[in-house]
Design an enzyme around this catalytic site. Structure first.
Site, mmCIF file in Angstrom:
data_model
loop_
_atom_site.group_PDB
_atom_site.id
_atom_site.type_symbol
_atom_site.label_atom_id
_atom_site.label_comp_id
_atom_site.label_asym_id
_atom_site.label_seq_id
_atom_site.Cartn_x
_atom_site.Cartn_y
_atom_site.Cartn_z
ATOM 1 N N ASP A 1 99.190 1.006 -37.327
ATOM 2 C CA ASP A 1 98.014 0.318 -37.849
ATOM 3 C C ASP A 1 96.709 0.949 -37.333
ATOM 4 O O ASP A 1 95.637 0.625 -37.814
ATOM 5 C CB ASP A 1 98.085 -1.165 -37.478
ATOM 6 C CG ASP A 1 97.144 -2.021 -38.311
ATOM 7 O OD1 ASP A 1 96.588 -1.498 -39.305
ATOM 8 O OD2 ASP A 1 96.973 -3.208 -37.972
ATOM 9 N N LYS B 1 100.662 -5.709 -40.594
ATOM 10 C CA LYS B 1 99.704 -6.751 -40.241
ATOM 11 C C LYS B 1 100.249 -8.125 -40.612
ATOM 12 O O LYS B 1 101.081 -8.227 -41.520
ATOM 13 C CB LYS B 1 98.402 -6.536 -41.020
ATOM 14 C CG LYS B 1 97.563 -5.357 -40.567
ATOM 15 C CD LYS B 1 96.294 -5.261 -41.391
ATOM 16 C CE LYS B 1 95.458 -4.058 -40.964
ATOM 17 N NZ LYS B 1 94.899 -4.170 -39.605
ATOM 18 N N GLU C 1 95.493 3.716 -38.052
ATOM 19 C CA GLU C 1 95.613 4.858 -38.964
ATOM 20 C C GLU C 1 94.277 5.526 -39.269
ATOM 21 O O GLU C 1 94.237 6.704 -39.616
ATOM 22 C CB GLU C 1 96.264 4.404 -40.282
ATOM 23 C CG GLU C 1 95.323 3.801 -41.332
ATOM 24 C CD GLU C 1 94.661 2.508 -40.900
ATOM 25 O OE1 GLU C 1 95.175 1.861 -39.963
ATOM 26 O OE2 GLU C 1 93.623 2.138 -41.471
ATOM 27 N N LYS D 1 85.800 6.876 -43.837
ATOM 28 C CA LYS D 1 87.204 6.434 -43.877
ATOM 29 C C LYS D 1 87.515 5.834 -45.246
ATOM 30 O O LYS D 1 86.886 4.864 -45.677
ATOM 31 C CB LYS D 1 87.462 5.397 -42.775
ATOM 32 C CG LYS D 1 88.854 4.760 -42.848
ATOM 33 C CD LYS D 1 89.093 3.739 -41.718
ATOM 34 C CE LYS D 1 90.416 3.006 -41.889
ATOM 35 N NZ LYS D 1 90.659 1.994 -40.837
ATOM 36 N N ASP E 1 95.060 -1.066 -46.356
ATOM 37 C CA ASP E 1 95.648 -0.928 -45.025
ATOM 38 C C ASP E 1 96.554 -2.116 -44.737
ATOM 39 O O ASP E 1 96.091 -3.182 -44.356
ATOM 40 C CB ASP E 1 94.537 -0.836 -43.974
ATOM 41 C CG ASP E 1 95.102 -0.708 -42.563
ATOM 42 O OD1 ASP E 1 96.318 -0.426 -42.427
ATOM 43 O OD2 ASP E 1 94.313 -0.871 -41.601
ATOM 44 N N ARG F 1 91.778 6.451 -37.397
ATOM 45 C CA ARG F 1 91.462 7.598 -36.534
ATOM 46 C C ARG F 1 92.343 8.792 -36.845
ATOM 47 O O ARG F 1 91.937 9.933 -36.643
ATOM 48 C CB ARG F 1 91.584 7.168 -35.055
ATOM 49 C CG ARG F 1 92.961 6.713 -34.661
ATOM 50 C CD ARG F 1 92.948 5.868 -33.395
ATOM 51 N NE ARG F 1 92.537 4.484 -33.658
ATOM 52 C CZ ARG F 1 92.412 3.549 -32.714
ATOM 53 N NH1 ARG F 1 92.664 3.850 -31.444
ATOM 54 N NH2 ARG F 1 92.046 2.335 -33.036
HETATM 55 N N1 BES Z 1 91.226 -1.303 -40.736
HETATM 56 C C1 BES Z 1 91.618 -1.801 -39.476
HETATM 57 C C2 BES Z 1 90.458 -2.382 -38.675
HETATM 58 C C3 BES Z 1 89.949 -3.715 -39.104
HETATM 59 C C4 BES Z 1 90.681 -4.868 -38.874
HETATM 60 C C5 BES Z 1 88.715 -3.826 -39.675
HETATM 61 C C6 BES Z 1 90.177 -6.097 -39.250
HETATM 62 C C7 BES Z 1 88.205 -5.055 -40.031
HETATM 63 C C8 BES Z 1 88.931 -6.189 -39.829
HETATM 64 C C9 BES Z 1 92.233 -0.680 -38.646
HETATM 65 O O1 BES Z 1 92.950 0.263 -39.340
HETATM 66 C C10 BES Z 1 93.177 -1.335 -37.704
HETATM 67 O O2 BES Z 1 94.143 -1.884 -38.154
HETATM 68 N N2 BES Z 1 92.890 -1.267 -36.407
HETATM 69 C C11 BES Z 1 93.697 -1.884 -35.431
HETATM 70 C C12 BES Z 1 93.772 -0.951 -34.244
HETATM 71 C C13 BES Z 1 94.771 -1.396 -33.217
HETATM 72 C C14 BES Z 1 96.168 -1.246 -33.747
HETATM 73 C C15 BES Z 1 94.584 -0.535 -31.981
HETATM 74 C C16 BES Z 1 93.044 -3.212 -35.050
HETATM 75 O O3 BES Z 1 91.808 -3.265 -34.948
HETATM 76 O O4 BES Z 1 93.753 -4.183 -34.877
HETATM 77 ZN ZN ZN Z 2 92.431 0.564 -41.263
HETATM 78 MN MN MN Z 3 94.975 -0.309 -39.606
#
Ligand code: BES
Ligand code: ZN
Ligand code: MN
Length: 497
Positions: free
Chosen positions: A351, A281, A353, A269, A274, A355
């Site tokens: 968010d 966020k 994204e 990835k 992000d 996947r």
């Molecule tokens: N890059 C983030 C995951 C992440 C968050 C990694 C904090 C490390 C620390 C990913 O893109 C994301 O935002 N995932 C969301 C998914 C949710 C919207 C289902 C998450 O984990 O909040």
């Molecule tokens: Zn991410």
């Molecule tokens: Mn994200």
């Protein structure tokens, strides 16, 4: 920094510092015993007067060893209670030694720590870990400091010493592996540490070209957005449309194996920043989302290490690289996009994204007729909740592959822990309007993300590594760790054996 291996006696090697281990109660390693003898019992005296701490990972520096000891200094590293060490203990000991050497004034050292006995580990492993721990302690990311000062007395040379000729080849093999893996880890850390404005998808593409300069045997291909459109990568493009930086699909091929051998494909990835997109966020610690390309960085690091070690294996690295930003043209919650596989996806949260970019890269991976595919991603905050910062989340559609990765994690002290990919979880990502949704509700966020990817990986053996908790550290020691380059290189080394 220079590493090598040789034979020799602890009291007779002329060096700025000789490193030995002592365990509790007052158990001198063979090299320490020899130093003690040549040094008029100095080590024994210091132990008696409690001036040497034998606690695991405690270090004591002796400046002017007595008697006929040739080295200018002796660094004693405590090994804890006298027993066979665990791999974790050994890591603690070598890391402590490396930190002490780095902060001290010796610029070269000879280390006898590989004579310590470690459960289930051979000499090559101990030599490799000694190099990795030392390089880890010496690493700094200061390319963006205008007044970066080099260390006053940097360690320039470390020699791993073994007691007989027969062991030398094995020690050298370990040292060389350690150098290659440390180079890979460092590359991954540096790419991860670079800020989003200096590490864009285009910069990552340039990095692939730079790697080809170092290893001309690599084949590098960069797919631009028009090519992605042609391939119908609607999921990947739906993420990049909110950004002014063009997305890149980076492909690196290393062919060290038999022409007919199916390759291992690594998919990393590469979200270079992000923000969450329209599902933006919260502001706190959002800067850390520059690390959202650490999966990609680990692919760079692993490809680099494999090329340096010239492993007899075929390896493909695929990196979907993009930013995830809000914009008037960005994807919105509720948008439905069509992936390269033809499956439609309702984007309930922009968010989620990672996947979306991975699913198209995973479909693209089929083209290489892979033996196995492993994706590496900072995919879910839920993984940090479930497993914390110590272990990578592992999900797989093939138990043999999962076991291979778990074993490589154990062997490299870069561990993973498996989570289930059951149908019950898969149901959580159903959608009223499309083939699937890109989020699965409150529970089991890491698993539902895995289930999502699992819908694109039915044609091959596949594993997913969620590195959200391990790829970087926050707070005082904020910075990329380089994980899981250790695990991945060990996995590939094991496949060559
Ligand atoms: N890059 C983030 C995951 C992440 C968050 C990694 C904090 C490390 C620390 C990913 O893109 C994301 O935002 N995932 C969301 C998914 C949710 C919207 C289902 C998450 O984990 O909040
Ligand atoms: Zn991410
Ligand atoms: Mn994200």
């Amino acid at each position: 920094m220079n590493f090598n291996a040789r034979t020799g006696d602890s009291d007779k090697l002329a060096s700025a510092c000789v490193v030995v281990g002592i365990s509790d109660p007052r158990r001198l390693s063979p090299a320490a015993r020899q130093l003690d003898k040549a040094g008029q019992g100095q080590l024994g005296d210091l132990l008696k007067s409690a001036d040497i701490d034998t606690g695991c990972g405690k270090t004591t520096l002796i400046h002017t060893p007595k008697g006929s000891v040739k080295a200018a200094r002796v660094l004693v590293v405590g090994c804890g209670k006298d027993k066979k060490l665990s791999a974790q203990d050994f890591d603690k000991i070598t890391a402590a030694a490396a930190k002490a050497l780095q902060s001290g004034s010796a610029t070269d050292a000879v280390s006898f720590l590989t004579e310590l006995e470690v459960e289930d580990r051979d000499l090559a492993w101990k030599a490799q870990r000694t190099v990795e721990a030392t390089r880890d302690a010496l690493y700094r990311f200061d390319e963006l400091k205008s007044d970066a000062k080099p260390a006053k007395h940097p360690l320039r040379k470390l020699t791993v010493v073994v007691n007989d000729r027969s062991a030398l080849a094995e020690a050298k093999r370990g040292v060389n592996r350690g150098i290659a893996v440390a180079n890979g880890i460092e590359l991954a850390r540096t790419l991860g540490n670079r800020p989003g404005n200096l590490c864009t998808p285009s910069d990552l593409a340039d990095q692939a070209k730079a790697l080809k300069k170092d290893y001309p045997a690599l084949k590098v291909q960069i797919l631009e957005e028009p090519a992605m459109k042609k391939l119908a990568m609607g999921a990947l493009l739906s993420v990049s449309r909110g950004s002014r930086q063009p997305a890149k699909l980076i492909v690196m091929q290393y062919s060290g194996g038999n022409k007919k051998a199916k390759p291992v494909v690594l998919v990393g990835k590469g979200v270079t920043f992000d923000s969450g997109g329209i599902s933006i966020k919260p502001g706190a610690a959002m800067d850390e989302m520059k690390f959202d390309m650490c999966g990609a960085a680990s692919v760079f690091g692993t490809v680099s290490a494999v090329a340096e070690m010239k492993l007899p294996i075929n390896l493909v690295g695929i990196i979907p690289a993009t930013e995830n930003l809000p914009d008037g043209d960005a994807s919105k919650p509720g948008d439905i996009v069509t992936s390269m596989s033809g499956q439609t996806i309702e984007v309930l949260n922009t968010d989620a994204e990672g996947r979306l970019i991975l699913c198209d890269a995973l479909t693209y991976a089929k083209k290489f007729n892979p033996d196995v595919v492993v994706d590496i991603a900072t995919l879910t905050g839920a993984c940090v909740v479930a497993l914390g910062h110590h272990t990578t989340g592992l999900l797989s559609n093939d138990q043999d592959l999962a076991d291979e990765l778990l074993k490589a994690g154990q062997a490299s002290s870069d561990r993973a822990w498996q989570l289930p990919l059951w149908d019950e979880y898969d149901e959580q990502i159903s959608s009223n309007f499309a083939d699937m949704a890109n989020i699965g509700g409150r529970g089991a966020g890491t698993i539902t993300a895995g289930c999502f990817l699992g819908r694109f990986t039915k044609d091959y053996r596949w594993a997913h590594l969620d590195i959200a908790g391990v790829a970087w550290k926050s707070g005082h020691a904020k910075g990329a760790t380089g994980r899981p380059v250790q695990l991945l290189t060990q996995f590939l080394l094991n496949r060559c054996a």
